[in-house]
Design a protein around this motif. Structure first.
Motif, short mmCIF file in Angstrom:
data_model
loop_
_atom_site.label_atom_id
_atom_site.label_comp_id
_atom_site.label_asym_id
_atom_site.label_seq_id
_atom_site.Cartn_x
_atom_site.Cartn_y
_atom_site.Cartn_z
N VAL A 8 -3.71 -79.35 -43.78
CA VAL A 8 -3.13 -79.79 -42.49
C VAL A 8 -1.42 -79.44 -42.91
N LYS A 9 -1.01 -79.51 -44.02
CA LYS A 9 0.46 -79.23 -44.52
C LYS A 9 0.70 -77.66 -43.95
N PHE A 10 -0.22 -76.89 -44.21
CA PHE A 10 -0.02 -75.34 -44.10
C PHE A 10 -0.27 -74.88 -42.57
N MET A 11 -1.21 -75.43 -42.02
CA MET A 11 -2.08 -74.95 -40.86
C MET A 11 -1.81 -76.06 -39.75
N PRO A 12 -0.64 -76.57 -39.34
CA PRO A 12 -0.62 -77.88 -38.28
C PRO A 12 -1.32 -77.42 -37.25
N LEU A 13 -0.97 -76.24 -36.49
CA LEU A 13 -1.61 -76.06 -35.28
C LEU A 13 -3.08 -75.72 -35.32
N SER A 14 -3.65 -74.96 -36.05
CA SER A 14 -4.99 -74.83 -36.20
C SER A 14 -5.90 -76.00 -36.72
N LEU A 15 -5.49 -76.84 -37.40
CA LEU A 15 -6.20 -78.05 -37.63
C LEU A 15 -5.92 -79.18 -36.82
N SER A 16 -4.75 -78.76 -36.04
CA SER A 16 -4.82 -79.75 -34.72
C SER A 16 -5.84 -79.60 -34.07
N PHE A 17 -6.30 -78.43 -33.67
CA PHE A 17 -7.19 -77.89 -32.53
C PHE A 17 -8.49 -78.64 -33.25
N MET A 18 -8.72 -78.45 -34.93
CA MET A 18 -10.06 -78.65 -35.47
C MET A 18 -10.11 -80.31 -35.37
N ASP B 292 -0.73 -66.04 -37.54
CA ASP B 292 -1.52 -65.34 -36.61
C ASP B 292 -1.52 -65.41 -35.08
N SER B 293 -0.95 -65.05 -34.19
CA SER B 293 -0.61 -65.59 -32.62
C SER B 293 -1.94 -65.33 -32.11
N ILE B 294 -2.72 -64.02 -32.40
CA ILE B 294 -3.95 -63.85 -31.60
C ILE B 294 -5.16 -64.86 -31.95
N MET B 295 -5.27 -65.51 -33.22
CA MET B 295 -6.41 -66.27 -33.32
C MET B 295 -5.82 -67.75 -32.85
N THR B 296 -4.85 -68.14 -33.03
CA THR B 296 -4.21 -69.36 -32.56
C THR B 296 -4.19 -69.35 -31.04
N GLY B 297 -3.81 -68.09 -30.38
CA GLY B 297 -3.45 -68.10 -28.93
C GLY B 297 -4.99 -68.12 -28.38
N SER B 298 -5.79 -67.55 -28.88
CA SER B 298 -7.30 -67.56 -28.10
C SER B 298 -7.83 -68.89 -28.32
N MET B 299 -7.15 -70.00 -29.10
CA MET B 299 -7.89 -71.30 -29.10
C MET B 299 -7.29 -72.27 -28.24
N VAL B 300 -6.23 -71.80 -27.55
CA VAL B 300 -5.57 -72.74 -26.68
C VAL B 300 -6.19 -73.11 -25.38
N PHE B 301 -6.97 -72.34 -24.74
CA PHE B 301 -7.91 -72.68 -23.55
C PHE B 301 -8.96 -73.49 -23.93
N LEU B 302 -9.58 -73.08 -25.19
CA LEU B 302 -10.69 -74.16 -25.52
C LEU B 302 -10.25 -75.30 -25.99
N GLY B 303 -8.92 -75.37 -26.67
CA GLY B 303 -8.44 -76.92 -26.97
C GLY B 303 -8.09 -77.55 -25.73
N LEU B 304 -7.48 -76.87 -24.77
CA LEU B 304 -7.40 -77.65 -23.42
C LEU B 304 -8.48 -78.41 -22.95
N GLY B 305 -9.78 -77.35 -23.09
CA GLY B 305 -10.95 -77.60 -22.46
C GLY B 305 -11.58 -78.60 -23.37
N ALA B 306 -11.24 -78.98 -24.71
CA ALA B 306 -11.96 -80.01 -25.44
C ALA B 306 -10.97 -81.26 -25.08
N ILE B 307 -9.92 -81.23 -24.59
CA ILE B 307 -9.19 -82.29 -24.22
C ILE B 307 -9.78 -82.84 -22.52
N PHE B 308 -9.53 -81.91 -21.60
CA PHE B 308 -9.54 -82.12 -20.41
C PHE B 308 -11.01 -81.88 -19.58
#
Length: 575
Positions: free
Chosen positions: A334-344, A418-434
């Motif tokens: 989590v110290k190195f990949m805060p965005l990806s591991l926030s989604f995780m 990697d903006s492609i891999m993190t960007g592709s998780m945004v919609f699913l992250g919003l779906g997992a929340i809302f």
């Protein structure tokens, strides 16, 4: 000016637009209460019409919307995850073939037309599991395809049995199937159990993790494995009046408990998530067996969002730590990949049923309705244990990979760059929340009436807290002091190996098949089958034709022999 557009971007746009269209169509059909049915009569056979049918109602369109949404995110994600692969276009085409097969299965209310999508899913799944072309992938692919062939045969036998009804449209005939159609119902439940990896067919789902991680996110977590659940949702009117419900309830609750227990002993990151998928599939089929197909469909959709997100986050982690999948080789990521591991973390909490995330609305409602239903004590206990074990292995996963000590063997480039891999998780992250809240407003405008005592109402929350605390304590004790599980080694091996199901499904099954195959080959193929089959028939006809050939030659010797034999027979008869 030449525009250079990659295939993953085109696929993402196409599937994203398809998802929006299917979602809007589903909302309109649910509000208006209508459905479109397209039929193409192909031929008539013994007064049974073979019809290719497509049904466009709010259920099929909503599920197809989720399939296209997750597929678009996964294909865009694959553009970066598999950028070094030499056959990336082949991978994209296979995934698109999977989306087409899934669409055929979702939109077909006819057993004959559903077989196209059902078999297509099995074939494409095999092609994706063996994608890396090594021995492990080949073994996993063979186990996957042979397990799914059992369900394919069950569908074929169901087609034969259902022909006596005069058609194969289960929308029309499922409401009229009484208990005398018990064999047909059992075959359909068997097909759903193989595709959704229920006991005793559970071994193929963790083995299918040999496929690339984007495939696991799409095929083996949110869409393919839910095909059996979707088939049971469509056939749910036929299941209400039979004893198949009790069998399905016990099998699905046992699968739920077995998968949760096995995930607490597993160290492979992808297999832990695969076992959590298996546990949630058991929950869907168990509530469906209790007579609530709408709740099963609700959990199917919300689970697809956060489980695909969880696999994609796991893929980013595996990609960053140089291909390691052992969670003991991670730590403090989590110290190195805060965005990806926030989604995780969001996906993990949604899996546990954390309040107001996607999994909370469906999972909490399922557990409360199950506790309110007339279920036996065994199923009730298995529900409670599976809920606690889910939080337990989630806390264990968070401790080993996200927090804990830094266990990477070398300095890796671990980051969120990697903006492609993190960007592709945004919609699913919003779906997992809302997504859970939106789906609950959409599917249940009038809420369920839940009447439970205070103890039963707070039992889910209590079990979750106990499971999380026990999981965290056991994980820290095992890492700091010693592996306590080694004191009960045999019990640990049984619990961690899914009750020996991979062993029974592969090695023992293969040995038994080879032994019986050798016997059947000696007695059958090279024995009586040869004598009464090909070789015997060849020998008989060769003798007959040699005699006929001699007669056609008009040979005097032949006629003299025939004349002499005829005279001897006549004299023998009359004298």
């Amino acid at each position: 000016m030449i525009w250079k557009i990659s295939m993953h971007e085109v696929s993402m746009v196409f599937l994203g637009v398809s998802a929006i269209y299917c979602g809007m169509s589903s909302i309109s059909k649910l509000i208006l209460g209508v459905a479109d049915v397209v039929e193409w009569e192909m031929m008539s056979l013994n007064s049974s019409y073979i019809v290719f049918t497509l049904v466009l109602d709010w259920i099929s369109l909503l599920f197809l919307c989720f399939v296209c949404l997750i597929s678009s995110s996964v294909l865009y994600y694959s553009g970066s995850y598999m950028i070094d692969d030499k056959t990336l276009s082949r991978f994209m085409y296979i995934v698109l073939a999977f989306v087409f097969s899934m669409s055929m299965m979702v939109l077909s209310p006819n057993l004959i037309s559903i077989l196209l999508g059902w078999d297509g899913l099995g074939l494409v799944s095999y092609a994706l599991v063996i994608y890396y072309q090594n021995e492990k992938s080949a073994n996993a692919g063979m186990l996957t395809v042979l397990s799914n062939r059992v369900g394919d045969v069950a569908i074929l036998l169901s087609i034969g049995l259902m022909s006596s009804l005069g058609g194969w449209n289960f929308f029309v005939y499922s409401c009229y199937m009484s208990d005398e159609w018990l064999g047909l119902k059992f075959l359909l439940v068997l097909a759903a159990m193989t595709k959704s990896a229920q006991i005793p067919f559970s071994a193929w789902l963790p083995a299918a993790m040999a496929a690339p991680t984007p495939v696991s996110a799409l095929v083996h977590s949110s869409t393919l494995v839910t095909a059996g659940v979707y088939l049971m949702i469509r056939f749910s009117p036929a299941l209400m009046s039979s004893g198949v419900q009790s069998m399905l309830l016990i099998v699905s609750c046992s699968t739920m408990f077995m998968a949760g227990l096995g995930a607490n002993f597993e160290y492979d990151l992808k297999k832990i998530i695969a076992l959590s998928t298996l546990s949630q599939l058991g929950m869907m089929l168990s509530i469906l067996a209790l007579g609530y197909p709408d709740l099963a469909f609700f959990h199917l959709l919300s689970h697809a969002l956060f489980k695909a997100l969880l696999f994609m986050c796991a893929g980013v982690v595996i990609h960053s730590v140089s291909g390691y999948q052992d969670i003991r080789c991670m730590g403090s990521l989590v110290k190195f990949m805060p965005l990806s591991l926030s989604f995780m973390t969001i996906a993990n909490l949604a899996l546990c049923g954390f309040p107001f995330l996607a999994g909370f609305y469906s999972k909490d409602m399922i557990l409360e309705v199950a506790f309110m239903s007339w279920i036996n004590f065994i199923a009730f206990v298995l529900y409670i244990l599976a809920t606690g074990l889910t939080v337990m292995y989630t806390m264990r996963l968070i401790f080993y990979s996200l927090s804990g000590s830094f266990n990477l063997e070398s300095l890796n480039s671990v980051s969120d760059e990697d903006s492609i891999m993190t960007g592709s998780m945004v919609f699913l992250g919003l779906g997992a929340i809302f997504g859970g809240a939106i789906l609950s407003w959409f599917m249940f405008p009038e809420p369920y009436m839940v009447c439970l005592s205070e103890i039963m109402k707070s039992l889910v929350l209590l079990i979750s807290f106990i499971g999380g605390g026990v999981g965290y304590i056991l994980t820290t004790v095992n890492t700091v002091y010693s592996l306590k599980s080694l004191s009960g080694y045999k019990l640990t091996v049984m619990a961690g190996s899914m009750w020996f199901m991979p062993f029974l499904s592969s090695s023992k099954n293969s040995e038994l098949s080879f032994v019986w195959g050798e016997v059947l080959q000696k007695v059958g193929d090279k024995g009586w089958y040869e004598y009464f089959g090909g070789q015997g028939t060849y020998y008989f006809f060769s003798k007959v034709f040699s005699v006929l050939d001699g007669l056609q030659m008009n040979s005097v010797k032949v006629f003299m022999k025939v004349f002499v034999i005829s005279v001897i027979i006549i004299l023998f008869i009359y004298v």
